[in-house]
Design a protein around this motif. Structure first.
Motif, mmCIF file in Angstrom:
data_model
loop_
_atom_site.group_PDB
_atom_site.id
_atom_site.type_symbol
_atom_site.label_atom_id
_atom_site.label_comp_id
_atom_site.label_asym_id
_atom_site.label_seq_id
_atom_site.Cartn_x
_atom_site.Cartn_y
_atom_site.Cartn_z
ATOM 1 N N GLY A 1 65.219 34.016 2.074
ATOM 2 C CA GLY A 1 64.301 35.137 1.939
ATOM 3 C C GLY A 1 62.890 34.678 1.595
ATOM 4 N N GLU A 2 61.907 35.550 1.869
ATOM 5 C CA GLU A 2 60.509 35.169 1.663
ATOM 6 C C GLU A 2 60.203 34.813 0.215
ATOM 7 N N ALA A 3 60.752 35.580 -0.733
ATOM 8 C CA ALA A 3 60.473 35.297 -2.144
ATOM 9 C C ALA A 3 60.954 33.896 -2.530
ATOM 10 N N GLU A 4 62.139 33.520 -2.066
ATOM 11 C CA GLU A 4 62.650 32.186 -2.391
ATOM 12 C C GLU A 4 61.863 31.105 -1.663
ATOM 13 N N CYS A 5 61.368 31.418 -0.460
ATOM 14 C CA CYS A 5 60.534 30.453 0.262
ATOM 15 C C CYS A 5 59.332 30.045 -0.587
ATOM 16 N N TRP A 6 58.676 31.023 -1.205
ATOM 17 C CA TRP A 6 57.516 30.712 -2.039
ATOM 18 C C TRP A 6 57.927 29.904 -3.263
ATOM 19 N N GLU A 7 59.111 30.197 -3.815
ATOM 20 C CA GLU A 7 59.589 29.411 -4.952
ATOM 21 C C GLU A 7 59.821 27.962 -4.548
ATOM 22 N N LEU A 8 60.356 27.746 -3.354
ATOM 23 C CA LEU A 8 60.620 26.389 -2.886
ATOM 24 C C LEU A 8 59.325 25.615 -2.637
#
Length: 235
Positions: A98-105
Motif C-alpha cells: 500500500g502507498e502508506a507503507e511505501c512511504w515508510e519503506l
C-alpha cells in the motif's frame, strides 16, 4: 525503539565500525539496545564502532543478528556484488504494498534510481534522495538529464528497493510523477535543511529538483518460513 540521537555517538575509524554505526543508526537503535540484543555491553559495542578492526567471529555473528543483517554485509564482503544472485525462495509469492507503507519503506532518505529521458534516449541514474512534504528531493548538476527534465516539468520514474539475499526476498517501491526545479531560495534552503539531499557524487550538483508523486506503488516478495512469515502454504 529509540530514535533519539545517541548521547554516546561514536566516531568510527574502521570500515567495520562505519558499517556497524550506519546500520545501528538506520534501525534507530541505541548502543544499549544493540548490546542487549548481542549479549554484550554498550562500551564494547562502542569500542567496536570506534577502534576494533575485526572482533572475533562469535561476536560478529551475534552483532549481525542484533543489527538484523549478515556478517558478510557488516564486513563489506558483499559491497561490490550485484544483488539478487541467490536462488529463488521455495514457494515464494508476490504481494502489493500500500502507498502508506511505501512511504515508510523509503524511510525519509537514501539512494534510489531515476529513469529519465536523456540526449541519447531513456536512461537510469542512481540518485541520493530526501522525502520532504510528501515529495522526493534530489540534488543534481545544472546540465544533467534530470535538471533538463525538471526545467520542462517532464515526468520521471523513481525506484528504490531492498533485498534479503539470505532468504531470497525483498521489496521495491516505484514513484512516478513530474519533476521541477526549485528556484525559490527560501524553499530551497528549507529543503536542504530538512536532511540529507547531498549527492554522494560530490560538488557541482547544486540544482535542487523535486518529484511530485502522481503514482506510488510497491511490491514485495515473501517466502514461507522466513523471519516474519509463518511456515506452510504461500497461497
Amino acid at each position: 525503539m529509540n530514535t533519539a540521537r545517541d548521547p554516546h555517538a561514536s566516531h568510527p575509524t574502521s570500515d567495520l565500525g562505519r558499517r556497524v554505526a550506519a546500520r545501528r543508526t538506520r534501525l534507530g537503535l541505541s548502543l544499549e539496545e544493540v548490546a542487549e540484543r548481542a549479549g554484550s555491553t554498550p562500551g564494547y559495542v562502542s569500542y567496536v564502532e570506534e577502534q576494533v578492526p575485526t572482533p572475533g567471529i562469535e561476536f560478529l555473528v551475534r552483532l549481525a543478528n542484533a543489527l538484523e543483517t549478515t556478517v558478510q554485509d557488516l564486513t563489506g564482503y558483499t559491497a561490490d556484488l550485484a544483488p539478487g544472485g541467490a536462488r529463488a525462495g521455495y514457494r515464494a509469492r508476490m504481494e502489493e504494498i500500500g502507498e502508506a507503507e511505501c512511504w515508510e519503506l523509503l524511510d525519509g532518505h537514501g539512494v534510489g534510481r531515476v529513469a529519465v529521458e536523456g540526449r541519447d534516449g531513456l536512461m537510469v541514474v542512481p540518485v541520493n534522495y530526501q522525502v520532504v512534504d510528501g515529495a522526493l528531493v534530489f540534488m543534481t548538476a545544472p546540465d544533467s538529464s534530470l535538471a533538463r527534465a525538471s526545467a520542462s516539468g517532464a515526468e520521471v520514474a523513481f525506484e528504490e528497493d531492498r533485498m534479503d539475499e539470505a532468504f531470497s526476498q525483498g521489496w521495491s517501491v516505484l514513484v512516478v510523477g513530474p519533476v521541477r526545479t526549485v528556484s525559490d531560495e527560501t524553499s530551497a534552503q528549507r529543503m536542504k535543511d530538512a536532511g540529507h539531499p547531498e549527492p554522494w557524487a560530490g560538488n557541482g550538483r547544486d540544482t535542487l529538483v523535486t518529484l511530485s508523486p502522481r503514482r506510488v506503488t510497491g511490491r514485495r516478495i515473501r517466502v514461507p518460513g522466513t523471519p516474519g512469515m509463518p511456515s506452510g502454504s504461500a497461497d
